[in-house]
Design an enzyme around this catalytic site. Structure first.
Site, PDB file in Angstrom:
ATOM      1  N   ASP A   1      -9.990   1.240  11.741  1.00 44.77           N
ATOM      2  CA  ASP A   1      -9.686   0.064  10.921  1.00 44.77           C
ATOM      3  C   ASP A   1     -10.596  -1.072  11.370  1.00 44.77           C
ATOM      4  OD1 ASP A   1      -6.893  -0.610   9.120  1.00 44.77           O
ATOM      5  OD2 ASP A   1      -8.201  -2.274   9.697  1.00 44.77           O
TER       6      ASP A   1
ATOM      7  N   LYS B   1      -3.982   9.546 -11.319  1.00 49.12           N
ATOM      8  CA  LYS B   1      -3.322   8.500 -10.522  1.00 49.12           C
ATOM      9  C   LYS B   1      -3.063   7.236 -11.362  1.00 49.12           C
ATOM     10  CE  LYS B   1      -2.093   5.979  -7.007  1.00 49.12           C
ATOM     11  NZ  LYS B   1      -0.877   6.260  -6.264  1.00 49.12           N
TER      12      LYS B   1
ATOM     13  N   VAL C   1       2.911   8.343  -2.751  1.00 50.22           N
ATOM     14  CA  VAL C   1       4.159   8.103  -2.019  1.00 50.22           C
ATOM     15  C   VAL C   1       4.792   6.769  -2.358  1.00 50.22           C
ATOM     16  CG1 VAL C   1       3.513   9.574  -0.100  1.00 50.22           C
ATOM     17  CG2 VAL C   1       2.846   7.177  -0.076  1.00 50.22           C
TER      18      VAL C   1
ATOM     19  N   ARG D   1      18.011  12.372 -24.810  1.00 49.69           N
ATOM     20  CA  ARG D   1      16.561  12.271 -24.650  1.00 49.69           C
ATOM     21  C   ARG D   1      16.076  10.827 -24.440  1.00 49.69           C
ATOM     22  NH1 ARG D   1      17.806  16.275 -27.746  1.00 49.69           N
ATOM     23  NH2 ARG D   1      18.062  14.975 -29.576  1.00 49.69           N
TER      24      ARG D   1
ATOM     25  N   GLY E   1       6.175  -5.664  -9.323  1.00 43.90           N
ATOM     26  CA  GLY E   1       5.390  -6.009  -8.140  1.00 43.90           C
ATOM     27  C   GLY E   1       4.875  -4.785  -7.430  1.00 43.90           C
TER      28      GLY E   1
ATOM     29  N   THR F   1      -7.801  -1.038  -2.878  1.00 43.50           N
ATOM     30  CA  THR F   1      -8.679  -1.397  -4.005  1.00 43.50           C
ATOM     31  C   THR F   1      -7.954  -2.457  -4.829  1.00 43.50           C
ATOM     32  OG1 THR F   1      -7.802   0.592  -5.039  1.00 43.50           O
ATOM     33  CG2 THR F   1     -10.091   0.665  -4.363  1.00 43.50           C
TER      34      THR F   1
ATOM     35  N   LYS G   1      10.691  -5.034  -4.455  1.00 43.41           N
ATOM     36  CA  LYS G   1      11.709  -4.138  -5.029  1.00 43.41           C
ATOM     37  C   LYS G   1      12.887  -4.043  -4.059  1.00 43.41           C
ATOM     38  CE  LYS G   1       9.831   0.351  -3.666  1.00 43.41           C
ATOM     39  NZ  LYS G   1       9.442   1.659  -4.175  1.00 43.41           N
TER      40      LYS G   1
ATOM     41  N   CYS H   1       0.668  -1.268  -6.480  1.00 46.52           N
ATOM     42  CA  CYS H   1       0.142  -0.177  -7.320  1.00 46.52           C
ATOM     43  C   CYS H   1       0.358  -0.408  -8.800  1.00 46.52           C
ATOM     44  CB  CYS H   1       0.819   1.130  -6.931  1.00 46.52           C
ATOM     45  SG  CYS H   1       0.682   1.432  -5.187  1.00 46.52           S
TER      46      CYS H   1
HETATM   47  N1  SAJ Z   1      10.748  -1.620 -11.326  1.00 44.86           N
HETATM   48  C1  SAJ Z   1      11.493  -2.155 -12.361  1.00 44.86           C
HETATM   49  N2  SAJ Z   1      12.329  -1.337 -13.058  1.00 44.86           N
HETATM   50  C2  SAJ Z   1      12.470  -0.019 -12.751  1.00 44.86           C
HETATM   51  C3  SAJ Z   1      11.703   0.520 -11.703  1.00 44.86           C
HETATM   52  C4  SAJ Z   1      10.842  -0.305 -10.995  1.00 44.86           C
HETATM   53  O1  SAJ Z   1      11.392  -3.349 -12.676  1.00 44.86           O
HETATM   54  O2  SAJ Z   1      13.283   0.636 -13.416  1.00 44.86           O
HETATM   55  C5  SAJ Z   1       9.831  -2.493 -10.572  1.00 44.86           C
HETATM   56  C6  SAJ Z   1      10.199  -2.614  -9.086  1.00 44.86           C
HETATM   57  O3  SAJ Z   1      11.178  -3.606  -8.875  1.00 44.86           O
HETATM   58  C7  SAJ Z   1       8.858  -2.985  -8.495  1.00 44.86           C
HETATM   59  C8  SAJ Z   1       7.853  -2.219  -9.367  1.00 44.86           C
HETATM   60  O4  SAJ Z   1       8.549  -1.904 -10.560  1.00 44.86           O
HETATM   61  O5  SAJ Z   1       8.614  -4.367  -8.612  1.00 44.86           O
HETATM   62  C9  SAJ Z   1       7.287  -0.970  -8.755  1.00 44.86           C
HETATM   63  O6  SAJ Z   1       8.269  -0.250  -8.044  1.00 44.86           O
HETATM   64  P1  SAJ Z   1       8.357   1.346  -8.029  1.00 44.86           P
HETATM   65  O7  SAJ Z   1       9.437   1.721  -7.093  1.00 44.86           O
HETATM   66  O8  SAJ Z   1       8.468   1.878  -9.397  1.00 44.86           O
HETATM   67  O9  SAJ Z   1       6.926   1.839  -7.517  1.00 44.86           O
HETATM   68  P2  SAJ Z   1       5.989   1.490  -6.235  1.00 44.86           P
HETATM   69  O10 SAJ Z   1       4.976   0.472  -6.662  1.00 44.86           O
HETATM   70  O11 SAJ Z   1       6.773   1.212  -5.015  1.00 44.86           O
HETATM   71  O12 SAJ Z   1       5.241   2.897  -6.059  1.00 44.86           O
HETATM   72  C10 SAJ Z   1       4.503   3.444  -7.138  1.00 44.86           C
HETATM   73  C11 SAJ Z   1       4.961   4.893  -7.343  1.00 44.86           C
HETATM   74  N3  SAJ Z   1       4.443   5.394  -8.610  1.00 44.86           N
HETATM   75  C12 SAJ Z   1       5.228   5.972  -9.535  1.00 44.86           C
HETATM   76  O13 SAJ Z   1       6.424   6.085  -9.393  1.00 44.86           O
HETATM   77  C13 SAJ Z   1       4.552   6.499 -10.761  1.00 44.86           C
HETATM   78  C14 SAJ Z   1       4.472   5.745  -6.183  1.00 44.86           C
HETATM   79  O14 SAJ Z   1       4.769   7.113  -6.401  1.00 44.86           O
HETATM   80  C15 SAJ Z   1       2.959   5.585  -6.015  1.00 44.86           C
HETATM   81  O15 SAJ Z   1       2.480   6.316  -4.902  1.00 44.86           O
HETATM   82  C16 SAJ Z   1       2.691   4.140  -5.729  1.00 44.86           C
HETATM   83  O16 SAJ Z   1       3.124   3.381  -6.871  1.00 44.86           O
HETATM   84  C17 SAJ Z   1       1.205   4.007  -5.496  1.00 44.86           C
HETATM   85  O17 SAJ Z   1       0.794   3.928  -4.315  1.00 44.86           O
HETATM   86  O18 SAJ Z   1       0.418   4.077  -6.449  1.00 44.86           O
END
Ligand code: SAJ
Length: 421
Positions: free
Chosen positions: A31, A204, A153, A244, A255, A83, A320, A258
């Site tokens: 790092d 991705k 993850v 469905r 937030g 990134t 979250k 990703c």
């Molecule tokens: N959120 C909502 N409503 C929901 C679900 C999530 O408002 O029903 C919000 C959360 O509060 C948060 C944001 O979306 O602000 C993202 O949270 P998340 O738990 O959905 O995802 P991340 O960002 O923690 O992780 C995501 C994951 N991607 C997917 O589920 C497709 C994870 O698997 C990826 O590895 C990660 O992005 C990444 O590194 O790209």
């Protein structure tokens, strides 16, 4: 397998380095940030992941994981640097390119280079061209392998998901895919699917855009329901009784590092075609602005009525529920905006000890305490942490409540509708 270099010891690189090292493979974690390296040398890490600290200590003690500011020779190089995006939502590949440049002097025949950082489509091929252009020996050129394999993850469960999530591996040619697959098979206990690098990169981006689009749908519904006087939570629960239909949860925005970022990489590449993806990003960004306006409107009404600014309790600051991560957190942006307008704020965030400096408020965060909630005028629930579910309903009924996630309000038709008891 003799040696692996992991470049970037953040959320993904450090757990990945530990996991590989725990399979008795020599890993050098690199790092550029001396703080990260010094901390690691003291046996400490800066990530709040269950099981990781134990594993980290074990692999360091056993000598399988070492850390350094600079890379060295190895068989496999893995790039796990961030990134972010720069102005205009354009991807910033400077960390990825710096990582590649840092390993270039150590690249030898038979080496495998893996990019795990989320990247716009075509990046791995560009890196291939750069690597080959810098290597003068044409025999070696043909014997260097490159593949894209992003992580998938979720923060809070990183170690588990590194082992058990299926992975997509996109080589620059078949032999690169095969080599990368053989490598991941050493420490991943799930299915590995191989494809070309462009498909793996797009996969991705599509995964996170899929989630962004679906959250945007929920957020749009919540604004419409607010206008129409319908309880969004109840509505979504009922709609999801259809076999469905599976609507996600609305919140105060999207937030994290990703989902709020990756869709822009598709928009950047194909701006005229990525219409739904772009609109979804805008809907989710707008949801945060909508929440800010809503809180300020209620605060102004209170001020006009009482001739003093309301005391506001903010419940939840992280991006979250039940994590300590503040990156791209909409709740943090909402709080910043209220702090700028000098409202007296009581920030309740059970997952962090200190407020980030960027907030400009120099006090510690509060625990979920009745006496704090008792003395405020407005309660704003931004993140549904598990601790908030136990908040006394009778207290809530006496306050103005702005509940973005519907776990505080008791009366059905009042989701998103502040109440005065
Ligand atoms: N959120 C909502 N409503 C929901 C679900 C999530 O408002 O029903 C919000 C959360 O509060 C948060 C944001 O979306 O602000 C993202 O949270 P998340 O738990 O959905 O995802 P991340 O960002 O923690 O992780 C995501 C994951 N991607 C997917 O589920 C497709 C994870 O698997 C990826 O590895 C990660 O992005 C990444 O590194 O790209």
């Amino acid at each position: 397998m003799k040696k692996v270099v992991v470049v970037g010891l953040g959320y993904i690189g450090l757990p990945t380095a530990c996991l590989i090292a725990s399979n008795k493979i020599e890993v050098l974690g690199v790092d550029v940030n001396p703080k990260v390296i010094n901390l690691a040398k003291k046996g400490k890490i800066n990530l709040n992941e269950p099981d990781l600290i134990g594993l980290f200590k074990d692999v360091v003690e056993e000598g399988y994981l070492k850390v350094s500011l600079t890379p060295n020779y190895a068989d496999v190089f893995i790039v796990c640097v961030p990134t972010p995006f720069k102005d205009g939502h354009k991807s910033d590949l400077s960390y990825v390119m710096a990582a590649i440049n840092s390993i270039l002097p150590y690249i030898e025949e038979d080496n495998l280079i893996i990019i795990e950082s989320t990247c716009p489509v075509g990046t791995t091929e560009n890196i291939r061209d750069l690597v080959f252009s810098k290597i003068s020996n044409s025999i070696i050129k043909g014997k260097i392998y490159l593949a894209y394999c992003s992580e998938r993850v979720i923060p809070g469960k990183i170690l588990y998901e590194l082992i058990y999530n299926d992975r997509i591996i996109g080589g620059i040619n078949e032999v690169s895919s095969k080599r990368a697959k053989d490598f991941y098979n050493l420490f991943v206990k799930s299915n590995l699917y191989d494809t070309n690098s462009k498909t793996a990169e797009m996969c991705k981006l599509v995964e996170n855009s899929y989630r962004d689009v679906n959250i945007a749908f929920a957020n749009e519904i919540s604004i419409i329901c607010d206008k129409l006087g319908i309880n969004t939570n109840e509505l979504i629960k009922l709609a999801n009784k259809h076999p469905r239909v599976n609507i996600l949860k609305p919140g105060c925005g999207v937030g994290g590092h990703c989902i709020a970022v990756d869709p822009w990489f598709i928009v950047e590449k194909t701006p005229d075609l990525a219409r739904l993806i772009k609109t979804s990003r805008e809907v989710n960004l707008n949801k945060t602005e909508w929440v800010i306006k809503k809180i300020k409107k209620k605060a102004k009404e209170f001020e006009e009525e009482n001739k003093s600014k309301p005391k506001i309790a903010i419940l939840g600051l992280t991006y979250k529920p039940n994590v300590s991560d503040l990156r791209e957190s909409p709740a943090l942006n909402i709080t910043k905006s209220l702090a700028q307008d000098r409202y007296p704020l009581y920030i309740i965030e059970p997952n962090i000890l200190r407020l980030p400096k960027s907030l400009g408020i120099y006090k510690n965060v509060k625990k979920v305490e009745l006496n704090i909630l008792n003395k405020v005028d407005i309660i704003v629930l931004l993140v549904p942490h598990k601790e908030f579910k136990k908040i006394n309903k009778s207290l809530i009924d006496k306050k103005i409540v702005i509940d973005m996630v519907g776990i505080l309000l008791t009366r059905k038709a009042e989701y998103h509708r502040p109440t005065r008891g």
